[in-house]
Each structure stands twice: as C-alpha cells, then as structure tokens.
Scaffold this motif. Structure first.
Motif, PDB file in Angstrom:
ATOM      1  N   LYS A   1       1.931  -0.271   8.570  1.00 25.34           N
ATOM      2  CA  LYS A   1       1.497   1.123   8.549  1.00 25.34           C
ATOM      3  C   LYS A   1       1.630   1.727   9.955  1.00 25.34           C
TER       4      LYS A   1
ATOM      5  N   ASP B   1       0.871  -1.192   0.000  1.00 31.07           N
ATOM      6  CA  ASP B   1       0.000   0.000   0.000  1.00 31.07           C
ATOM      7  C   ASP B   1       0.904   1.237   0.000  1.00 31.07           C
ATOM      8  N   ILE B   2       0.626   2.183  -0.964  1.00 33.90           N
ATOM      9  CA  ILE B   2       1.463   3.381  -1.060  1.00 33.90           C
ATOM     10  C   ILE B   2       1.203   4.255   0.177  1.00 33.90           C
ATOM     11  N   ASP B   3       2.252   4.759   0.658  1.00 28.22           N
ATOM     12  CA  ASP B   3       2.122   5.549   1.887  1.00 28.22           C
ATOM     13  C   ASP B   3       1.654   6.964   1.546  1.00 28.22           C
ATOM     14  N   HIS B   4       0.689   7.401   2.319  1.00 24.78           N
ATOM     15  CA  HIS B   4       0.165   8.784   2.219  1.00 24.78           C
ATOM     16  C   HIS B   4      -0.212   9.160   0.787  1.00 24.78           C
ATOM     17  N   PHE B   5      -0.805   8.310   0.140  1.00 26.68           N
ATOM     18  CA  PHE B   5      -1.134   8.553  -1.254  1.00 26.68           C
ATOM     19  C   PHE B   5      -2.204   9.639  -1.389  1.00 26.68           C
ATOM     20  N   LYS B   6      -3.012   9.732  -0.381  1.00 30.78           N
ATOM     21  CA  LYS B   6      -4.082  10.744  -0.406  1.00 30.78           C
ATOM     22  C   LYS B   6      -3.480  12.141  -0.517  1.00 30.78           C
ATOM     23  N   SER B   7      -2.388  12.321   0.276  1.00 32.99           N
ATOM     24  CA  SER B   7      -1.764  13.648   0.277  1.00 32.99           C
ATOM     25  C   SER B   7      -1.069  13.948  -1.041  1.00 32.99           C
TER      26      SER B   7
ATOM     27  N   GLY C   1      -7.416   0.561  -5.739  1.00 34.15           N
ATOM     28  CA  GLY C   1      -6.908   1.861  -5.292  1.00 34.15           C
ATOM     29  C   GLY C   1      -5.402   1.927  -5.397  1.00 34.15           C
ATOM     30  N   GLU C   2      -4.748   2.186  -4.275  1.00 24.79           N
ATOM     31  CA  GLU C   2      -3.292   2.278  -4.283  1.00 24.79           C
ATOM     32  C   GLU C   2      -2.682   1.032  -3.663  1.00 24.79           C
TER      33      GLU C   2
ATOM     34  N   GLY D   1      -1.281  11.351  -9.450  1.00 26.66           N
ATOM     35  CA  GLY D   1      -1.521  10.136  -8.645  1.00 26.66           C
ATOM     36  C   GLY D   1      -1.577   8.914  -9.543  1.00 26.66           C
ATOM     37  N   ASP D   2      -2.319   9.053 -10.651  1.00 24.12           N
ATOM     38  CA  ASP D   2      -2.434   7.923 -11.612  1.00 24.12           C
ATOM     39  C   ASP D   2      -1.067   7.595 -12.194  1.00 24.12           C
TER      40      ASP D   2
ATOM     41  N   ASN E   1      -2.162  12.779  -3.964  1.00 23.80           N
ATOM     42  CA  ASN E   1      -3.288  13.178  -4.825  1.00 23.80           C
ATOM     43  C   ASN E   1      -3.687  14.628  -4.540  1.00 23.80           C
TER      44      ASN E   1
ATOM     45  N   LEU F   1       0.876   5.660  -9.833  1.00 15.78           N
ATOM     46  CA  LEU F   1       0.397   4.267  -9.784  1.00 15.78           C
ATOM     47  C   LEU F   1       0.962   3.472 -10.956  1.00 15.78           C
TER      48      LEU F   1
ATOM     49  N   HIS G   1      -4.905  14.373  -9.165  1.00 18.77           N
ATOM     50  CA  HIS G   1      -5.282  12.963  -9.375  1.00 18.77           C
ATOM     51  C   HIS G   1      -4.533  12.329 -10.534  1.00 18.77           C
TER      52      HIS G   1
HETATM   53  N1  LIG Z   1      -4.883   9.333  -8.238  1.00 16.53           N
HETATM   54  C1  LIG Z   1      -5.518   8.249  -7.789  1.00 16.53           C
HETATM   55  N2  LIG Z   1      -5.805   8.191  -6.456  1.00 16.53           N
HETATM   56  C2  LIG Z   1      -6.417   7.129  -5.947  1.00 16.53           C
HETATM   57  C3  LIG Z   1      -6.761   6.014  -6.789  1.00 16.53           C
HETATM   58  N3  LIG Z   1      -7.350   5.087  -5.962  1.00 16.53           N
HETATM   59  C4  LIG Z   1      -7.358   5.567  -4.697  1.00 16.53           C
HETATM   60  N4  LIG Z   1      -6.798   6.775  -4.690  1.00 16.53           N
HETATM   61  C5  LIG Z   1      -6.631   7.597  -3.569  1.00 16.53           C
HETATM   62  O1  LIG Z   1      -5.764   7.055  -2.586  1.00 16.53           O
HETATM   63  C6  LIG Z   1      -6.006   7.634  -1.337  1.00 16.53           C
HETATM   64  C7  LIG Z   1      -5.906   6.715  -0.272  1.00 16.53           C
HETATM   65  O2  LIG Z   1      -5.958   7.343   0.883  1.00 16.53           O
HETATM   66  P1  LIG Z   1      -5.962   6.702   2.284  1.00 16.53           P
HETATM   67  O3  LIG Z   1      -6.730   5.406   2.218  1.00 16.53           O
HETATM   68  O4  LIG Z   1      -6.638   7.623   3.206  1.00 16.53           O
HETATM   69  O5  LIG Z   1      -4.540   6.391   2.689  1.00 16.53           O
HETATM   70  P2  LIG Z   1      -3.177   7.261   2.603  1.00 16.53           P
HETATM   71  O6  LIG Z   1      -3.536   8.576   2.331  1.00 16.53           O
HETATM   72  O7  LIG Z   1      -2.394   6.603   1.551  1.00 16.53           O
HETATM   73  O8  LIG Z   1      -2.588   7.013   3.962  1.00 16.53           O
HETATM   74  P3  LIG Z   1      -1.935   5.727   4.493  1.00 16.53           P
HETATM   75  O9  LIG Z   1      -2.390   4.598   3.655  1.00 16.53           O
HETATM   76  O10 LIG Z   1      -2.457   5.529   5.810  1.00 16.53           O
HETATM   77  O11 LIG Z   1      -0.545   5.898   4.358  1.00 16.53           O
HETATM   78  C8  LIG Z   1      -7.382   8.265  -1.484  1.00 16.53           C
HETATM   79  O12 LIG Z   1      -7.293   9.698  -1.436  1.00 16.53           O
HETATM   80  C9  LIG Z   1      -7.847   7.849  -2.812  1.00 16.53           C
HETATM   81  O13 LIG Z   1      -8.650   8.825  -3.468  1.00 16.53           O
HETATM   82  C10 LIG Z   1      -6.447   6.111  -8.155  1.00 16.53           C
HETATM   83  O14 LIG Z   1      -6.711   5.248  -8.963  1.00 16.53           O
HETATM   84  N5  LIG Z   1      -5.824   7.261  -8.587  1.00 16.53           N
END
Ligand SMILES: Nc1nc2c(ncn2[C@@H]2O[C@H](COP(=O)(O)OP(=O)(O)OP(=O)(O)O)[C@@H](O)[C@H]2O)c(=O)[nH]1
Length: 568
Positions: free
Chosen positions: A558, A449-455, A491-492, A465-466, A457, A469, A462
């Motif tokens: 995590k 699982d990618i770390d802090h991927f939300k931030s 997701g990620e 982000g893609d 994005n 990925l 986005h």
């Molecule tokens: N750009 C993009 N973002 C995605 C995709 N799938 C999921 N995400 C984003 O990935 C993020 C995942 O966030 P979280 O589950 O809160 O986890 P995190 O921010 O990575 O934090 P930790 O996992 O706890 O390190 C969300 O903001 C999703 O919108 C995708 O296909 N593309």
C-alpha cells in the motif's frame, strides 16, 4: 403288605419330586389325591382289619374249644353206651345160671364188635375167675376194677388204664357189678376198651389239617396220643418244660376249668401251638386235648389280611384311574388354553380361539379372548401411529439435514461473496499447515486489499461496493489454482493460501491475477485494483505471526503506491 403298598406310593411321590414331575397340574393332582385316597383306604382297612382280627381270633378259639368239648362229650357218650349195654345184659340174663359164653357173645354183638376185635367182653365170678369170649378162664391177678367200693356200691366202674389180663395191652375196663338178692357181690360183667381203639377214634378229631387229639387221665398220664411212645409213659407237668414253653399254664388251667385253650411253643418243631381242652364227664378228671398249629387256626385271619390287601390294591387302582381321569379333565382345558395363548402371542395375526368350557377355564379363556382382541386393535393403531411418526421424523430429519448443511454452509461461507469465511479458512489453514509440516512442503499466504475502496463506496454507493466485492471474489475463485483456497478475510480484504508453492511461484501467479483484475471490467468509470502482501511459511511459526508478516507486506505494498504485490 399294606405298609409296602404305602411305601411304594410314597417312594413314587419322592421320585416324582426328584424327576421334576411336579411341573404339571395333572401330576400334582394325581399324586396328592392318590396319596390321600391311598392313606385313607389303608387307614380304614387297617382299622377294619384290627377290629375284625380280634373278633375272628376269639371266634376261631371259641369254635376250636367247642369242637373239643363236643368230642369230649361224644367220648363220654360212648362210655355211657358201654355202661348201658352192660346194665341191659346184666338185667336180661340170669348171670349165675346162663352160660357165660352165650352172654359174652350176646354182649359182643351188642357192642357191635366180633371175636378178636379190640373191645373184649369178660365175665368175672365171685372167686375173681375171669372168663373171656373164647371160654378161657383165668384168675384175675390184679382185680383193680372189682376192688373195694367199686365192687359193692357203684352201679358201674371205669378203671384207669391197665394192662389186659389176656392180651396184656393197655385197656380201660368198664364194668357193672352182679349182686344177689341180698345185694352181695357175685361177680362183674366187663368190657375192656383198648387205648389204641380210643386213639383211633381220636385220630378222626381234627380242627385243622395238622391238628391231633390226645387224652390224659386223672393222674395226668397221657393215655392216648398219635405218638405211641408217649402213651402210658409220659405225664403232664405243672412246671415249665424247656421243650414246650408255656404248656404248663395249660395244664394248670385243666385243673380248675372244664374247657379252655392256651398257647405254647414247640421248640423241636419250632412252631407256635394252640391247645384246646375239655374234660370228659364219664371219665372223671380225664381231659381231651386238641393240639393245632397256631398258623392253621389263624389261617382265616391271614386270608382276611390277604383279602384286605387285595381290596386295598384294587381300590387304590380304581382311585388312581378315577383321579387320573379327573386330573386329565381338569388339566386338558388348561393345556389347550396355554397352547392357544402361546399361539396368539407368537402369531398375532391368528385369531385367539376360545376353549370350549363352561367353568373357570372357560371364563379365563373368554378374558384372554377379549384381552387379545384389545391388544391386537391397540397394536395395529400403534403400528399405524408409529409408521406415521416415522415418516414425519424422516421428513423432519431430511429437513434438519438440509438446514444443518445450510447452517454449516452459513457458518463457513461468507454470505456476500460466497467465499470461505475466516472460520472455515482457519480450519483449512490448520490442516494445510500440519500437512506442510509433515511433508516439509512450502506454503504461501497472501492478503489482498482493494485499493481505495472507501472512495468507491463513497462514489457509487455501498451496493455497488458489494457488487464489486462479489465480482472480485468470483474472479479470484476462477483464477486461483485448484489446490489453492481463497477466503474473505473481512471488509474488502481477501486471503489466499497456496499449498506446495514457494513465495516466488506464488508471486508470479498472484501478480498475474492482479493484472487480470486491474483490467477486469467492473462496469465502473475507473478500474479496480488491489494490493497484496505475501509470505511463505517459516517452520515452527504460529499463524498469527505468519499472517502478521503478510499484513506487513501488504502495508508495504500500500505504501509503495498500491496495485502491487510485496513479498514479506
Ligand atoms: N460496500 C462495502 N464496503 C465495505 C464493506 N466492508 C468494508 N467496506 C468499506 O471499505 C472501506 C475501506 O476503507 P479504508 O480502510 O479506509 O481503505 P481504502 O479506502 O480502501 O484505502 P486504502 O486501503 O488505503 O487503499 C470502508 O469505507 C468500508 O466502509 C462491504 O462489505 N461493502
């Protein structure tokens, strides 16, 4: 015979039936027409034969009766001639004055027989002294022919058969009386006709090869017959004789009819006989019989029958020839047409040749010609259409296959990262797990699982982000072992299945990848890291349990600060 011919025809037909000869029109036509013509011919000729036979039988019998009659009359005339000659002699000579020898010689000359011949003339005087041609005189012992009425009142007399005075042989005596002026009997002039002479004359009478004539006198005594023993010793009987059944009926007929015929059976000779009879006028109640074998009388009828049978056979052969010729004429164009149709069916490229006939076969042939032409045209357009359709179908198939493989790809590949999606990964997992169970080899599952991927994005957008990925997927694919499989879990999150690998081995390898990623340039201000949980497979557990354990390990990773790997 006709029946045999008919039976032959019928048995031929039956055999033909048996031998399956009726498979051709020709055989049918020949047989049916032959039967009809044969039956018709035989029927006609039978009718003709029956009507002709009766007529022929009557004619033959009539002819035989007439011949008998003719001979009877001829015999009568012969005796009349004797009487006439005796009368002439009586009137020519003065019998009382003339030398008897001279008279008798003259008489014999008139009778055209010489001395010692069968017919003998004799002179009888009023004292019943009989003088013959030799001049010998003797007393008539039994003067039958000069007795009673015959002596005085009749101008001639013919006796029943008697034995001659001189020769003692059976004779018939024909005599004329010699009377004086007072009409008193003075003697007689006579001739003795031997029965053998009559028999000899009768032997010339023949109705057929084996026929013979014979005589009976007024008392029914046989006086002339080819069999000498019966002469003067046998009389006709009016009752049934077992040797000659049916003959008594003929005898009875002779008592009432002048002429006629009848049939009897000769048991000794085993032959059917026909007897014609006719009475002799000059010899009262004498009858001339002519006996003939029935088969001889009917030989003409048999000949008619043979002729009819021959004509029947010839006619039937002729009909057979004509019918065979006709049948051939009918069947030949049909066979030709059949051959042409078969040829046209077997070799469609060959043009159908019409049969040259002006009748219904010709019309049928023309109809076939038109049909085949249309069929050929239709077939070639159909073939063209089919090949066009085949080409279209094959193009469509290729397209479909491409689309199918595309679809398949779409169904198993994640569109963004081009990694296996969850469905395809699950298929792989199931196969790998069953192989691992079979060979008892270790398997490790890792969830990344990618770390802090939300931030990320949030910071870069986005699309970036893609892009991350995609790049991460690319790096994972490049760095995992050939036998390992990486998939986008959602997701990620990513999963890696490492076959034939213990969790320790897997850890080392995955940690190496983690380090590489953490240093990989994603063209961002900051580096990208991932956390992972990994567990090896426990025999007997379900995938849900296995992945759950991996998730827990990830959760721990995590929780322990990220960018690390935890073994569950
Ligand atoms: N750009 C993009 N973002 C995605 C995709 N799938 C999921 N995400 C984003 O990935 C993020 C995942 O966030 P979280 O589950 O809160 O986890 P995190 O921010 O990575 O934090 P930790 O996992 O706890 O390190 C969300 O903001 C999703 O919108 C995708 O296909 N593309």
């Amino acid at each position: 015979m006709s029946l045999i011919v008919l039976l032959f025809f019928q048995s031929s037909v039956l055999l033909s039936f048996k031998a399956n000869m009726f498979n051709s029109i020709k055989a049918k036509v020949i047989t049916v027409f032959s039967l009809i013509m044969a039956s018709f011919t035989i029927l006609l000729l039978c009718i003709f034969y029956i009507s002709e036979r009766d007529q022929l039988v009557n004619l033959e019998l009539q002819k035989s009766t007439e011949i008998s009659q003719l001979h009877a009359r001829s015999l009568s005339q012969e005796f009349e001639q004797y009487v006439a000659i005796l009368k002439v002699m009586k009137n020519t000579y003065d019998l009382q004055q003339a030398d008897s020898k001279t008279i008798l010689r003259a008489l014999n000359q008139l009778l055209k027989v010489g001395e010692g011949d069968f017919i003998n003339a004799a002179f009888v005087d009023q004292n019943f002294n009989l003088t013959d041609i030799s001049g010998e005189t003797r007393k008539v012992a039994h003067p039958l022919f000069i007795h009673g009425d015959m002596r005085d009142h009749k101008d001639y007399n013919i006796t029943v058969p008697i034995h001659a005075s001189f020769t003692n042989e059976p004779v018939i005596v024909v005599s004329v009386p010699i009377l004086n002026e007072q009409k008193k009997w003075q003697g007689a002039l006579a001739v003795a006709v031997p029965l053998t002479l009559i028999s000899e004359k009768l032997s010339a009478i023949k109705l057929a090869k084996e026929s013979y004539a014979w005589l009976s006198d007024a008392n029914g005594l046989i006086v002339s017959h080819p069999i000498k023993e019966v002469i003067m010793s046998t009389s006709l009987s009016t009752t049934e004789d077992p040797d000659f059944p049916g003959f008594y009926k003929i005898v009875k007929q002779t008592q009432s009819n002048q002429n006629g015929y009848g049939e009897y059976y000769d048991t000794k000779l085993a032959e059917d006989k026909i007897v014609t009879f006719s009475s002799i006028e000059v010899l009262p109640k004498w009858t001339l019989f002519v006996t003939t074998e029935k088969s001889e009388i009917f030989s003409n009828i048999d000949e008619l029958l043979y002729r009819i049978v021959t004509i029947s056979c010839l006619l039937m052969l002729f009909y057979l020839f004509v019918i065979a010729h006709l049948a051939n004429k009918i069947a030949k164009p049909i066979s030709l047409l059949t051959k042409q149709v078969k040829k046209a069916i077997n070799c469609p490229n060959n043009e159908f040749k019409m049969v040259n006939a002006k009748d219904e076969i010709g019309q049928l042939s023309e109809a076939f010609y038109i049909s085949f032409k249309k069929i050929n045209a239709y077939t070639s357009s159909l073939e063209e259409m089919v090949s066009q359709r085949t080409l279209e179908i094959s193009t469509k198939n290729t397209q479909l296959n491409e689309q199918n493989s595309e679809l398949e790809k779409l169904a198993s590949i994640d569109a963004l990262t081009q990694l296996y999606n969850r469905r395809a990964f699950m298929e792989y997992v199931n196969k790998e797990l069953s192989r691992a169970k079979r060979h008892a080899t270790p398997v490790t599952l890792a969830i990344l699982d990618i770390d802090h991927f939300k931030s990320i994005n949030d910071s870069y957008g986005h699309n970036i982000g893609d892009d991350i990925l995609q790049k991460l997927a690319e790096q994972l694919t490049l760095n995992i072992r050939h036998e390992d499989v990486v998939s986008r879990w959602g997701g990620e999150e990513f999963v890696i299945l490492m076959a034939k690998t213990t969790s320790q081995q897997a850890y080392a390898h995955l940690n190496h990848i983690r380090e590489l990623i953490s240093k990989f340039d994603f063209s961002l201000n900051n580096n990208i890291t991932f956390s992972a949980g990994m567990v090896d497979y426990q025999p007997g557990e379900s995938f849900e349990s296995w992945s759950h354990r991996a998730d827990q390990a990830l959760y721990k990773a995590k929780a322990s600060g990220r960018n690390c790997i935890v073994q569950g």
